[in-house]
Design a protein around this motif. Structure first.
Motif, PDB file in Angstrom:
ATOM      1  N   ASP A  40       0.797  -1.228   0.000  1.00 37.89           N
ATOM      2  CA  ASP A  40       0.000   0.000   0.000  1.00 37.89           C
ATOM      3  C   ASP A  40       0.829   1.278   0.000  1.00 37.89           C
ATOM      4  O   ASP A  40       0.287   2.384  -0.032  1.00 37.89           O
ATOM      5  N   SER A  45       3.366  -0.339  10.535  1.00 35.16           N
ATOM      6  CA  SER A  45       3.016   0.040  11.906  1.00 35.16           C
ATOM      7  C   SER A  45       3.797  -0.829  12.887  1.00 35.16           C
ATOM      8  O   SER A  45       4.339  -1.879  12.521  1.00 35.16           O
ATOM      9  N   ALA A 127      -5.016  -9.697   6.556  1.00 34.02           N
ATOM     10  CA  ALA A 127      -4.968  -8.241   6.357  1.00 34.02           C
ATOM     11  C   ALA A 127      -4.260  -7.580   7.528  1.00 34.02           C
ATOM     12  O   ALA A 127      -3.478  -6.637   7.354  1.00 34.02           O
ATOM     13  N   ASP A 128      -4.505  -8.099   8.743  1.00 32.91           N
ATOM     14  CA  ASP A 128      -3.844  -7.581   9.937  1.00 32.91           C
ATOM     15  C   ASP A 128      -2.346  -7.848   9.878  1.00 32.91           C
ATOM     16  O   ASP A 128      -1.526  -6.969  10.156  1.00 32.91           O
ATOM     17  N   ASP A 131      -0.614  -5.714   7.372  1.00 36.38           N
ATOM     18  CA  ASP A 131      -0.706  -4.292   7.705  1.00 36.38           C
ATOM     19  C   ASP A 131      -1.413  -3.501   6.605  1.00 36.38           C
ATOM     20  O   ASP A 131      -0.997  -2.400   6.238  1.00 36.38           O
ATOM     21  N   VAL A 132      -2.488  -4.078   6.071  1.00 35.23           N
ATOM     22  CA  VAL A 132      -3.272  -3.422   5.021  1.00 35.23           C
ATOM     23  C   VAL A 132      -4.744  -3.447   5.422  1.00 35.23           C
ATOM     24  O   VAL A 132      -5.130  -4.024   6.438  1.00 35.23           O
ATOM     25  N   ASN A 133      -5.567  -2.825   4.610  1.00 32.86           N
ATOM     26  CA  ASN A 133      -6.989  -2.709   4.911  1.00 32.86           C
ATOM     27  C   ASN A 133      -7.779  -3.880   4.324  1.00 32.86           C
ATOM     28  O   ASN A 133      -7.613  -4.221   3.151  1.00 32.86           O
ATOM     29  N   LEU A 134      -8.662  -4.454   5.139  1.00 31.85           N
ATOM     30  CA  LEU A 134      -9.556  -5.492   4.640  1.00 31.85           C
ATOM     31  C   LEU A 134     -10.527  -4.876   3.641  1.00 31.85           C
ATOM     32  O   LEU A 134     -11.104  -3.824   3.888  1.00 31.85           O
ATOM     33  N   HIS A 136      -9.561  -3.976   0.640  1.00 32.85           N
ATOM     34  CA  HIS A 136      -8.747  -3.263  -0.362  1.00 32.85           C
ATOM     35  C   HIS A 136      -7.657  -4.206  -0.880  1.00 32.85           C
ATOM     36  O   HIS A 136      -7.848  -4.889  -1.861  1.00 32.85           O
ATOM     37  N   GLU A 137      -6.511  -4.228  -0.182  1.00 35.06           N
ATOM     38  CA  GLU A 137      -5.448  -5.124  -0.637  1.00 35.06           C
ATOM     39  C   GLU A 137      -5.774  -6.602  -0.395  1.00 35.06           C
ATOM     40  O   GLU A 137      -5.385  -7.471  -1.165  1.00 35.06           O
ATOM     41  N   CYS A 147     -16.326  -8.829  -0.148  1.00 38.41           N
ATOM     42  CA  CYS A 147     -15.581  -7.741   0.491  1.00 38.41           C
ATOM     43  C   CYS A 147     -14.270  -7.585  -0.275  1.00 38.41           C
ATOM     44  O   CYS A 147     -13.188  -7.857   0.235  1.00 38.41           O
ATOM     45  N   THR A 152      -8.013  -5.611  -5.421  1.00 35.79           N
ATOM     46  CA  THR A 152      -7.612  -6.523  -4.344  1.00 35.79           C
ATOM     47  C   THR A 152      -6.495  -7.456  -4.814  1.00 35.79           C
ATOM     48  O   THR A 152      -6.610  -8.100  -5.866  1.00 35.79           O
TER      49      THR A 152
END
Length: 749
Positions: A40, A45, A127-128, A131-134, A136-137, A147, A152
């Protein structure tokens, strides 16, 4: 070629670069750039690094480099590993790294799952970790819920959803890597994907296929894929296995008794209980809730959690923060059945109770009905239940059977579902794929010929096939619906009878989980009184419309959309999650109707004409599921065979004590107490009007058939002429091809 490494790794895959071309070498990412998330473009994080340490402890992590090297140089990779080794979460991420390294020129990654719950949970978890958004990636696609976006990179989906995607994109051109997970569960869609992807791989040499399975199936897959490379992952663990001295007379009560004994020892740890069927899950849940309130508070609280392998339920994940805040100790009790092993994700399981038997549904093609049989689980299933405790240093597995039972009674592996299921939906799909040139499916285990013939015959009766055994126009439209072919045919017929709106509601309600919750002991009469408020004289299909309408009205009138509706469902002993799922399914079916440009008629539920039209639409698809009360006391004889069944206790007729003579039923299983579910009254006149004549002529001789023949004989000359024009058209077409009977015309390649 360079594969992206994680920030904590001090080396790059330089050896792999030796075999790469110059263009790919330019894509080498320097170590200082790895602080940015390549998926992304944002900085990693601190949470990412915390999870990374946990990931590096997984058994699968030891083979990362080997896996990436094999993936680079081979089109097919087989990964064999024990449960809880990290296969399902890590391998898709590594494949995403591979796709990123080649700039997605071949597409992204798709990873199939057998269970809807697992697909959703893995997407959230991965996704966690990435470190990306569920959404999206990383995303997921399950029946009636998506979803994902077009961007994606990694999507988890159920095996049947990837199968449906192949109908519009046969070569799966949007993917660079396809991962088939939990192949050892041998579901029908997974077996079909294994066979079809053989042809896709030949057409797309750049496509990579990764197969993840349990150890016992690895050699079979290697033989099937011509000695494809295999990576073996072991999850070494110590588990104390305790066997009983004798076979338990009542495995269910023995399991609950042992559960409470473990709880009284005060030894910490959550408990996983493998029961024989979903009905036992429901029963155990109620008993634990009821008895748990009477336990000594010093022992802690028992929290039962239901995990249904075939239903969409919330997957339980422990909340550590909640545990810290809780004053009293809470012990989770996870209740599941066969093939529920992959649904158990908690790391705190210390005890497993295994009853050693399962109730399995096996389709009998001769009588077009499922049988429920009780049988021992397989040795491979028993082994997987040990592996659930792989993360526990002091795990105990309690087997409610003697050790010799394992050797004498258990088969080595479970039977493939394709050899014991109704294959009508599968054959419809393969006929659709034949239009795209992928009709040949090299099955890893060939289905039984009689099952294939029954499926072809049923599709022929439903007018889904033409005279050459190919899909007719009706068949093509039927394949667009993610439903049983009979239900799809009923929806199409509802267009002719101006009851599309009502038929969509019925289809959604019978596809979702049962909306009636099993009442707790002592509240059965209260529940029956509540359900009578929804009862419809015409039958259960119409009662389901009443329930759905009342649910929608409650939503419209509620001040808080969720709280008021959930309270209303509890008050009326209804399953709120099932009704929500029905709402989602109905919306999806309405979208499909719009896409194929069939107008939805205005609702007219309640009028005599509308009730009659709904029955006609139902009969158009379910004329093969008719039964007649032969003695006036509710003993229903199937029209197609000699099985006797009674009304299910959830039926509106059962509650009102009214017994119609002729009924159409949605579901029937041969079991200890045979029941027909979702039943509505019909008349013989309607049956002879809507059932194909060539189906009626093939029915076995019976009193019921004689009665129907009398109805046909007493039809007016005008009606008879119309009926002959309507039903004999196909018989005349048969006469054109006397040398090619249905058995020879309808051939699965």
């Amino acid at each position: 070629m360079e594969f992206l490494t994680f920030p904590s790794e001090k080396h790059c895959f330089t050896e792999l670069l030796d075999s790469s071309n110059g263009e790919e070498e330019k894509m080498l990412a320097c170590e200082e750039d790895l602080e940015m998330n390549p998926f992304d473009g944002l900085p990693y994080s601190s949470h990412y690094y915390e999870l990374l340490k946990e990931r590096e402890e997984l058994p699968i992590w030891k083979v990362k480099y080997a896996f990436m090297e094999i993936l680079l140089h081979n089109q097919i990779v087989i990964v064999s590993g024990d449960a809880k080794s990290g296969k399902s979460s890590q391998i898709p991420q590594w494949c995403a790294e591979y796709c990123l390294s080649v700039q997605y020129r071949y597409g992204g990654v798709v990873c199939t799952q057998v269970h809807m719950q697992t697909a959703v949970w893995l997407a959230l978890h991965v996704a966690d970790e990435m470190d990306v958004n569920l959404g999206h990636e990383v995303g997921y696609v399950i029946p009636f819920e998506s979803c994902c976006t077009t961007e994606t990179i990694l999507r988890y989906c159920t095996d049947d959803m990837l199968q449906r995607e192949m109908m519009s994109i046969p070569l799966l051109s949007s993917y660079g890597v396809v991962i088939l997970d939990d192949v050892h569960e041998r579901t029908v869609p997974t077996d079909v994907l294994i066979g079809l992807l053989k042809g896709v791989l030949l057409s797309r040499p750049e496509l990579k296929l990764v197969i993840i399975t349990a150890p016992h199936m690895s050699s079979k897959l290697q033989d099937y894929y011509s000695s494809a490379p295999l990576i073996r992952v072991e999850n070494k663990h110590h588990v104390d296995v305790v066997y009983t001295c004798t076979i338990q007379k009542d495995h269910f009560l023995s399991a609950l008794r042992l559960l409470f004994e473990i709880h009284h020892t005060k030894e910490r740890g959550d408990i996983v209980v493998f029961l024989a069927c979903e009905q036992e899950i429901e029963k155990a849940y109620q008993i634990i809730r009821q008895e748990g309130s009477n336990l000594n508070p010093d022992l802690g609280e028992l929290v039962p959690v239901t995990l249904y392998p075939r239903q969409k339920e919330v997957i339980f994940k422990e909340n550590e923060d909640e545990e810290k805040c809780c004053k009293n100790y809470k012990r989770k009790v996870l209740l599941t059945t066969s093939f529920g092993e992959s649904l158990v994700w908690i790391k705190t399981a210390t005890f497993v109770i295994d009853v050693g038997v399962e109730r399995r549904k096996v389709h009998n093609p001769r009588i077009r009905a499922d049988s429920i049989i009780m049988q021992p689980i397989s040795k491979s299933q028993a082994e997987m239940r040990k592996q659930i405790l792989g993360t526990s240093s002091s795990g105990k597995l309690f087997c409610l059977y003697p050790e010799e039972f394992t050797y004498k009674e258990m088969k080595l592996h479970s039977q493939a579902k394709i050899q014991e299921s109704n294959l009508t939906s599968m054959v419809l799909f393969l006929k659709r794929m034949a239009i795209a040139g992928l009709g040949h499916c090299d099955f890893i285990n060939r289905p039984a010929p009689e099952s294939l013939m029954q499926a072809l015959e049923d599709l022929d009766y439903l007018a889904a096939l033409d005279n050459y055994g190919n899909l007719s126009e009706i068949g093509i439209i039927m394949s667009e619906f993610p439903l049983d072919p009979q239900l799809s045919k009923s929806i199409l017929a509802s267009y002719e009878f101006n009851c599309v709106d009502e038929m969509l509601t019925i289809a959604a309600m019978v596809t979702a989980t049962n909306c009636f919750s099993r009442p707790p002991p002592g509240t059965e009469e209260i529940a029956l009184t509540c359900w009578r408020k929804f009862s419809h004289l015409a039958g259960d299909h119409f009662t389901l419309i009443n329930v759905f309408k009342a649910y929608k009205e409650t939503i419209a009138n509620s001040t808080s959309q969720y709280y008021d509706v959930e309270k209303w469902c509890r008050d009326y002993f209804l399953n709120c999650s099932a009704l929500r799922m029905a709402e989602v399914i109905r919306a999806e079916l309405a979208d499909i109707i719009k896409c194929i440009e069939l107008p939805i008629s205005k609702p007219d539920f309640g009028s005599k004409e509308n009730i009659l039209n709904i029955k006609k639409a139902l009969l158009s698809g379910y004329f093969m599921q008719i039964a007649r009360d032969v003695d006036g006391s509710g003993n229903y004889l199937m029209l197609t065979h000699r099985q006797i069944a009674q009304l299910h206790p959830f039926s509106a007729y059962y509650n009102t004590r009214r017994i119609p003579e002729w009924v159409l039923f949605h579901e029937f299983c041969i079991s200890e107490n045979n029941c027909i579910r979702v039943v509505s009254e019909i008349s013989p006149d309607l049956f002879v009007e809507l059932a194909p004549q060539y189906y009626f002529s093939n029915l076995p001789p019976s009193e019921s058939k004689d009665i129907l023949q009398e109805v046909i004989n007493h039809l007016s000359p005008v009606s008879t002429t119309k009926e002959e024009q309507k039903t004999n058209g196909k018989d005349k077409e048969y006469e054109k091809y006397p040398q090619t009977p249905a058995e020879q015309r309808c051939i699965i390649q």
